[in-house]
Design a protein around this motif. Structure first.
Motif, PDB file in Angstrom:
ATOM      1  N   TYR A  37       0.804  -0.885  -0.019  1.00  0.00           N
ATOM      2  CA  TYR A  37       0.095   0.206  -0.251  1.00  0.00           C
ATOM      3  C   TYR A  37       0.581   1.404   0.139  1.00  0.00           C
ATOM      4  O   TYR A  37       0.217   2.561   0.090  1.00  0.00           O
ATOM      5  CB  TYR A  37      -0.679   0.059   1.535  1.00  0.00           C
ATOM      6  N   ASP A  38       2.165   0.978   0.031  1.00  0.00           N
ATOM      7  CA  ASP A  38       3.380   2.654  -0.231  1.00  0.00           C
ATOM      8  C   ASP A  38       3.113   3.009  -1.928  1.00  0.00           C
ATOM      9  O   ASP A  38       2.740   2.101  -2.551  1.00  0.00           O
ATOM     10  CB  ASP A  38       3.816   2.221   0.868  1.00  0.00           C
ATOM     11  N   ALA A  39       3.837   3.888  -1.831  1.00  0.00           N
ATOM     12  CA  ALA A  39       4.349   4.459  -3.072  1.00  0.00           C
ATOM     13  C   ALA A  39       4.775   2.917  -3.682  1.00  0.00           C
ATOM     14  O   ALA A  39       4.307   3.016  -5.034  1.00  0.00           O
ATOM     15  CB  ALA A  39       4.878   5.360  -3.351  1.00  0.00           C
ATOM     16  N   ASP A  40       6.098   2.680  -3.630  1.00  0.00           N
ATOM     17  CA  ASP A  40       6.549   1.432  -3.856  1.00  0.00           C
ATOM     18  C   ASP A  40       6.109   0.596  -4.871  1.00  0.00           C
ATOM     19  O   ASP A  40       5.627   0.111  -5.276  1.00  0.00           O
ATOM     20  CB  ASP A  40       7.926   1.452  -3.646  1.00  0.00           C
ATOM     21  N   GLY A 150      10.990  -2.555  -4.761  1.00  0.00           N
ATOM     22  CA  GLY A 150      10.145  -3.333  -5.517  1.00  0.00           C
ATOM     23  C   GLY A 150       9.878  -2.978  -6.666  1.00  0.00           C
ATOM     24  O   GLY A 150       9.562  -3.997  -7.258  1.00  0.00           O
ATOM     25  N   VAL A 151       9.321  -2.000  -7.243  1.00  0.00           N
ATOM     26  CA  VAL A 151       9.463  -1.513  -8.616  1.00  0.00           C
ATOM     27  C   VAL A 151      10.616  -1.459  -9.539  1.00  0.00           C
ATOM     28  O   VAL A 151      10.326  -2.045 -10.974  1.00  0.00           O
ATOM     29  CB  VAL A 151       8.750   0.044  -8.623  1.00  0.00           C
ATOM     30  N   GLY A 152      11.597  -1.579  -9.313  1.00  0.00           N
ATOM     31  CA  GLY A 152      12.483  -2.237  -9.150  1.00  0.00           C
ATOM     32  C   GLY A 152      12.656  -3.616  -9.998  1.00  0.00           C
ATOM     33  O   GLY A 152      13.028  -3.948 -11.586  1.00  0.00           O
ATOM     34  N   LEU A 178       6.771   4.968 -14.003  1.00  0.00           N
ATOM     35  CA  LEU A 178       6.205   4.782 -12.562  1.00  0.00           C
ATOM     36  C   LEU A 178       7.532   4.164 -11.917  1.00  0.00           C
ATOM     37  O   LEU A 178       7.494   4.029 -10.496  1.00  0.00           O
ATOM     38  CB  LEU A 178       5.382   3.279 -12.902  1.00  0.00           C
ATOM     39  N   VAL A 179       9.064   3.824 -12.045  1.00  0.00           N
ATOM     40  CA  VAL A 179       9.429   3.311 -11.801  1.00  0.00           C
ATOM     41  C   VAL A 179      10.850   4.234 -10.978  1.00  0.00           C
ATOM     42  O   VAL A 179      11.050   4.469 -10.773  1.00  0.00           O
ATOM     43  CB  VAL A 179      10.772   2.330 -12.482  1.00  0.00           C
ATOM     44  N   ALA A 180      10.976   5.631 -11.682  1.00  0.00           N
ATOM     45  CA  ALA A 180      11.541   6.546 -11.225  1.00  0.00           C
ATOM     46  C   ALA A 180      10.805   6.944  -9.736  1.00  0.00           C
ATOM     47  O   ALA A 180      11.180   7.320  -8.619  1.00  0.00           O
ATOM     48  CB  ALA A 180      11.579   7.989 -12.081  1.00  0.00           C
ATOM     49  N   ILE A 181       9.385   6.918 -10.014  1.00  0.00           N
ATOM     50  CA  ILE A 181       8.130   7.359  -8.912  1.00  0.00           C
ATOM     51  C   ILE A 181       8.332   6.653  -7.377  1.00  0.00           C
ATOM     52  O   ILE A 181       9.063   6.902  -6.513  1.00  0.00           O
ATOM     53  CB  ILE A 181       6.624   7.593  -9.075  1.00  0.00           C
ATOM     54  N   GLY A 182       8.745   5.002  -7.739  1.00  0.00           N
ATOM     55  CA  GLY A 182       8.383   4.364  -6.490  1.00  0.00           C
ATOM     56  C   GLY A 182      10.005   4.396  -5.899  1.00  0.00           C
ATOM     57  O   GLY A 182      10.229   3.735  -5.018  1.00  0.00           O
ATOM     58  N   THR A 183      11.184   4.459  -6.760  1.00  0.00           N
ATOM     59  CA  THR A 183      12.621   4.109  -6.552  1.00  0.00           C
ATOM     60  C   THR A 183      12.985   5.303  -5.979  1.00  0.00           C
ATOM     61  O   THR A 183      12.908   5.280  -4.497  1.00  0.00           O
ATOM     62  CB  THR A 183      13.252   4.936  -7.832  1.00  0.00           C
ATOM     63  N   ILE A 184      12.225   6.796  -6.234  1.00  0.00           N
ATOM     64  CA  ILE A 184      12.405   7.602  -5.670  1.00  0.00           C
ATOM     65  C   ILE A 184      12.169   7.696  -3.823  1.00  0.00           C
ATOM     66  O   ILE A 184      11.946   7.986  -2.841  1.00  0.00           O
ATOM     67  CB  ILE A 184      12.529   8.585  -6.076  1.00  0.00           C
ATOM     68  N   ALA A 185      10.468   7.234  -4.412  1.00  0.00           N
ATOM     69  CA  ALA A 185       9.483   7.183  -2.881  1.00  0.00           C
ATOM     70  C   ALA A 185      10.371   6.276  -1.999  1.00  0.00           C
ATOM     71  O   ALA A 185      10.268   6.656  -0.263  1.00  0.00           O
ATOM     72  CB  ALA A 185       7.791   6.693  -3.011  1.00  0.00           C
ATOM     73  N   ASP A 231      10.754  16.705  -6.740  1.00  0.00           N
ATOM     74  CA  ASP A 231       9.359  17.308  -6.681  1.00  0.00           C
ATOM     75  C   ASP A 231       8.506  15.637  -6.778  1.00  0.00           C
ATOM     76  O   ASP A 231       7.354  15.384  -6.110  1.00  0.00           O
ATOM     77  CB  ASP A 231       9.075  17.536  -8.040  1.00  0.00           C
ATOM     78  N   ILE A 232       9.610  14.622  -6.692  1.00  0.00           N
ATOM     79  CA  ILE A 232       8.586  13.750  -6.564  1.00  0.00           C
ATOM     80  C   ILE A 232       8.636  13.055  -5.021  1.00  0.00           C
ATOM     81  O   ILE A 232       7.981  12.608  -4.967  1.00  0.00           O
ATOM     82  CB  ILE A 232       9.619  11.877  -7.333  1.00  0.00           C
TER      83      ILE A 232
END
Length: 255
Positions: A37-40, A150-152, A178-185, A231-232
């Protein structure tokens, strides 16, 4: 830059996972993506769901499940497995969870449900009896990049599937926003493969055609074309995380 990223099949159990998914495609089996349930977890689930939807037969059923932070906690849970069995699920693919869920995987197996685990959390000494457990932190994994989140990992599975199905490289690249968002998050270190995925993912995010991301960017008054890591971290990711904290992470997944 893209040609320097490691072969996805170098990850442990990747061959087994791809073979099982291809068997599910051939039999039109009901597949469920099971996330966190988190951003990743949300971005990895959405990424894998989009990839599987593009590869499966039109008549095959594809579903997803993201547990409730308040009611269920993270990872597989027995109540959800019962619900998925009633829905007809024959294969569960986890994203960003389940490396420690020995009892839950055994229960799914007892109901005739196979489980593929994709995760990046430290696994226990005793591993679940899954069809495949793709996790670079397994002691027997020789993959050189351990810090994928996880997204990676979900992306590497998608990359392997797309290459096995001879999809163009552009199809892989289209998911990097989506990979960029999950990885930074997930505050993963931006080194090695993560650095490459995020750098290219930011380029993709700044010209994204994903309607959900475009709406989110518009809502936050950010300028597409000028979005950076900060920004992410401080604008996009907290909003995606908020869905699971305040209501239901499926809101963010659907977006």
């Amino acid at each position: 830059l893209w040609g320097q990223t490691p072969d996805p099949f170098a990850l442990i159990d990747m061959d087994r996972a791809v073979e099982r998914i291809q068997r599910a495609f051939a039999r039109n089996e009901h597949i469920t993506v099971y996330g966190d349930y988190d951003a990743d977890g949300v971005t990895s689930s959405a990424l894998l769901y989009r990839a599987l939807r593009s590869l499966k037969q039109p008549e095959a059923t594809l579903g997803y499940h993201i547990p409730s932070r308040l009611r269920d906690g993270c990872g597989l849970n027995l109540r959800a497995i019962d619900m998925l069995k009633e829905c007809g699920t024959q294969l569960i693919i986890t994203t960003d969870c389940a490396s420690s869920d020995v009892e839950q995987v055994a229960y799914a197996n007892s109901l005739g449900i196979d489980v593929i685990i994709t995760d990046h959390h430290q696994p226990p000494e005793r591993l679940p009896d899954a069809c495949a457990l793709i996790n670079p932190w397994r002691p027997d994994c020789r993959y050189g990049e351990r810090y994928l989140c996880g997204v990676g990992i979900a992306f590497k599975l998608t990359q392997a599937l797309f290459r096995r199905h001879q999809r163009p490289v552009e199809d892989e690249m289209a998911l990097l926003d989506l990979v960029a968002i999950g990885t930074i998050a997930d505050v993963a270190p931006l080194l090695g493969e993560n650095h490459t995925l995020v750098r290219l993912g930011l380029q993709r995010l700044n010209q994204t055609q994903n309607p959900g991301l475009r709406a989110l960017i518009k809502q936050t008054n950010m300028n597409a074309g000028r979005i950076r890591e900060r920004d992410i971290a401080f604008v996009l990711a907290p909003r995606i995380n908020a869905a699971g904290r305040m209501a239901d992470a499926r809101i963010a997944f659907d977006l």
